[in-house]
Design an enzyme around this catalytic site. Structure first.
Site, PDB file in Angstrom:
ATOM      1  N   THR A   1     -10.898 -10.935   1.517  1.00  0.00           N
ATOM      2  CA  THR A   1     -11.859 -10.329   0.577  1.00  0.00           C
ATOM      3  C   THR A   1     -12.735 -11.370  -0.102  1.00  0.00           C
ATOM      4  OG1 THR A   1     -10.430  -8.463   0.119  1.00  0.00           O
ATOM      5  CG2 THR A   1     -11.930  -9.108  -1.650  1.00  0.00           C
TER       6      THR A   1
ATOM      7  N   ARG B   1      -6.381   4.511   3.020  1.00  0.00           N
ATOM      8  CA  ARG B   1      -5.708   3.465   2.223  1.00  0.00           C
ATOM      9  C   ARG B   1      -6.744   2.674   1.408  1.00  0.00           C
ATOM     10  NH1 ARG B   1      -6.141  -2.366   1.651  1.00  0.00           N
ATOM     11  NH2 ARG B   1      -4.127  -3.153   1.010  1.00  0.00           N
ATOM     12  N   VAL B   2      -6.440   2.465   0.144  1.00  0.00           N
ATOM     13  CA  VAL B   2      -7.290   1.643  -0.720  1.00  0.00           C
ATOM     14  C   VAL B   2      -6.423   0.535  -1.289  1.00  0.00           C
ATOM     15  CG1 VAL B   2      -8.641   1.608  -2.856  1.00  0.00           C
ATOM     16  CG2 VAL B   2      -8.859   3.545  -1.290  1.00  0.00           C
ATOM     17  N   GLY B   3      -6.920  -0.686  -1.254  1.00  0.00           N
ATOM     18  CA  GLY B   3      -6.158  -1.821  -1.789  1.00  0.00           C
ATOM     19  C   GLY B   3      -6.541  -2.149  -3.209  1.00  0.00           C
ATOM     20  N   ASP B   4      -6.338  -3.379  -3.579  1.00  0.00           N
ATOM     21  CA  ASP B   4      -6.597  -3.821  -4.947  1.00  0.00           C
ATOM     22  C   ASP B   4      -8.083  -4.073  -5.229  1.00  0.00           C
ATOM     23  OD1 ASP B   4      -6.376  -6.006  -3.052  1.00  0.00           O
ATOM     24  OD2 ASP B   4      -6.692  -7.327  -4.771  1.00  0.00           O
TER      25      ASP B   4
ATOM     26  N   THR C   1      -7.322 -11.967  -3.685  1.00  0.00           N
ATOM     27  CA  THR C   1      -7.408 -11.620  -2.277  1.00  0.00           C
ATOM     28  C   THR C   1      -5.988 -11.634  -1.724  1.00  0.00           C
ATOM     29  OG1 THR C   1      -8.394 -12.183  -0.131  1.00  0.00           O
ATOM     30  CG2 THR C   1      -7.917 -14.012  -1.595  1.00  0.00           C
ATOM     31  N   GLY C   2      -5.799 -10.943  -0.628  1.00  0.00           N
ATOM     32  CA  GLY C   2      -4.455 -10.869  -0.074  1.00  0.00           C
ATOM     33  C   GLY C   2      -3.960  -9.440  -0.046  1.00  0.00           C
TER      34      GLY C   2
HETATM   35  N1  ASP Z   1      -7.057  -7.411  -0.997  1.00  0.00           N
HETATM   36  C1  ASP Z   1      -7.587  -6.705   0.140  1.00  0.00           C
HETATM   37  C2  ASP Z   1      -6.855  -5.410   0.316  1.00  0.00           C
HETATM   38  O1  ASP Z   1      -5.662  -5.362   0.113  1.00  0.00           O
HETATM   39  C3  ASP Z   1      -7.486  -7.435   1.399  1.00  0.00           C
HETATM   40  C4  ASP Z   1      -8.172  -8.763   1.391  1.00  0.00           C
HETATM   41  O2  ASP Z   1      -7.987  -9.562   0.496  1.00  0.00           O
HETATM   42  O3  ASP Z   1      -8.931  -9.022   2.343  1.00  0.00           O
HETATM   43  O4  ASP Z   1      -7.470  -4.464   0.745  1.00  0.00           O
END
Ligand code: ASP
Length: 332
Positions: free
Chosen positions: A194, A222-225, A245-246
């Site tokens: 990200t 699905r939605v992340g952070d 990120t992560g």
């Molecule tokens: N943090 C992002 C997610 O979980 C992934 C990423 O960092 O690329 O969607």
């Protein structure tokens, strides 16, 4: 219909990006200082400055140059990340991002400014510039978050163009993954990148942006952070800002970016705060985890910190017309 400012500027922006890609303009200066450690790097007297997750010298340069011309922090950050959102070679952000397990690209983004205002879009299809869209949600609606079809409808009403975001490159990689992926979402150290950008403008005001295609081959919906204010991004202009990120699921469980800003409020440096936020994740794990989480933060003094679970995370600083890509400290 009056088009948003960024669409009007986009043509000129793309022309400039193409020239860069063709090497016709002076390319961003890049200094790799892989072993340089960054704890408490201080740049308080050198406003403005930009920091971003990963090695994104074009994005940081675009933002930094805009800041140098007096553009406000959030406008400048949105302009910079737009470069990566349009970059088909980048399979983790915007157009050309990795799809979900059904082969559909869905994007997430959020923005937050120095006044504590914020906007976010989640699981958006067919719209490349989701950071600008998140800013439009903040500025042109009574809401903070728009998701899915509603976010897309709003984008089209605002003059954004619908595009096919599945590039040939990402399609091929997804088809290859399908052969062995057993239709299970992939969670490991490599599949997330990200763009989280923080910057301080000439007035010393902080803003931030987070934009992503999310976890590669995630479940549909699905939605992340990244678009979750407090998790993927948080700004308090009196204190500082943080981005993540992560693996988003782990960041959300600990509300990572908000935690970092609150730790800085209590007196921790950005470096100490990032390390503490990673510890909060690790203390719930049995042994060394096989996922990555990385944080990047800055405070009002211009100090910068970053920390990740595994080595391999880097971030870019742009100030005084110079880009530096710096390897983050890591737990493992
Ligand atoms: N943090 C992002 C997610 O979980 C992934 C990423 O960092 O690329 O969607």
């Amino acid at each position: 219909m009056l088009l948003p400012w960024w669409i009007m500027k986009r043509k000129a922006f793309i022309q400039q990006s193409t020239l860069w890609a063709g090497g016709l303009l002076v390319s961003p200066h890049i200094i790799h200082t892989e072993n340089e450690m960054t704890s408490n790097k201080s740049i308080p007297t050198n406003l403005p400055y930009v920091i971003s997750t990963w090695n994104v010298p074009f994005a940081t340069k675009i933002t930094g140059d805009a800041l140098n011309k007096g553009v406000e922090a959030l406008d400048a950050a949105v302009l910079g990340v737009a470069y990566e959102e349009a970059n088909l070679q980048n399979t983790t952000v915007g157009n050309g991002g990795s799809p979900d397990r059904d082969g559909e690209v869905t994007l997430d983004a959020c923005v937050m400014n120095h006044e504590g205002n914020c906007g976010a879009v989640m699981a958006v299809q067919n719209i490349t510039h989701v950071a600008a869209l998140a800013k439009d949600v903040m500025e042109k609606t009574p809401h903070v978050i728009l998701a899915g079809e509603g976010a897309k409808k709003f984008a089209l009403e605002q003059g954004y163009q619908a595009e096919n975001l599945l590039s040939e490159k990402s399609k091929k990689e997804w088809e290859k993954w399908l052969e062995k992926g057993n239709y299970n979402p992939k969670i490991n150290i490599e599949n997330h990148d990200t763009i989280g950008m923080l910057c301080s403008d000439q007035n010393g005001n902080l803003s931030g942006v987070c934009t992503t295609s999310g976890l590669a081959y995630k479940m549909k919906g699905r939605v992340g952070d990244s678009p979750v204010i407090g998790s993927g991004l948080y700004i308090d202009n009196a204190i500082g800002g943080a981005v993540a990120t992560g693996l988003g699921e782990e960041v959300i469980k600990t509300v990572g970016s908000f935690l970092i800003v609150e730790l800085m409020r209590q007196g921790k440096t950005p470096q100490e705060a990032c390390e503490e936020a990673v510890s909060r994740i690790l203390e719930k794990q049995k042994g060394k985890p096989d996922f990555q989480v990385a944080y990047l933060a800055t405070n009002k003094k211009g100090e910068i910190g970053s920390y990740s679970i595994h080595s391999g995370f880097s971030y870019t600083i742009y100030k005084n017309d110079l880009n530096q890509n710096i390897a983050s400290k890591a737990m493992y």
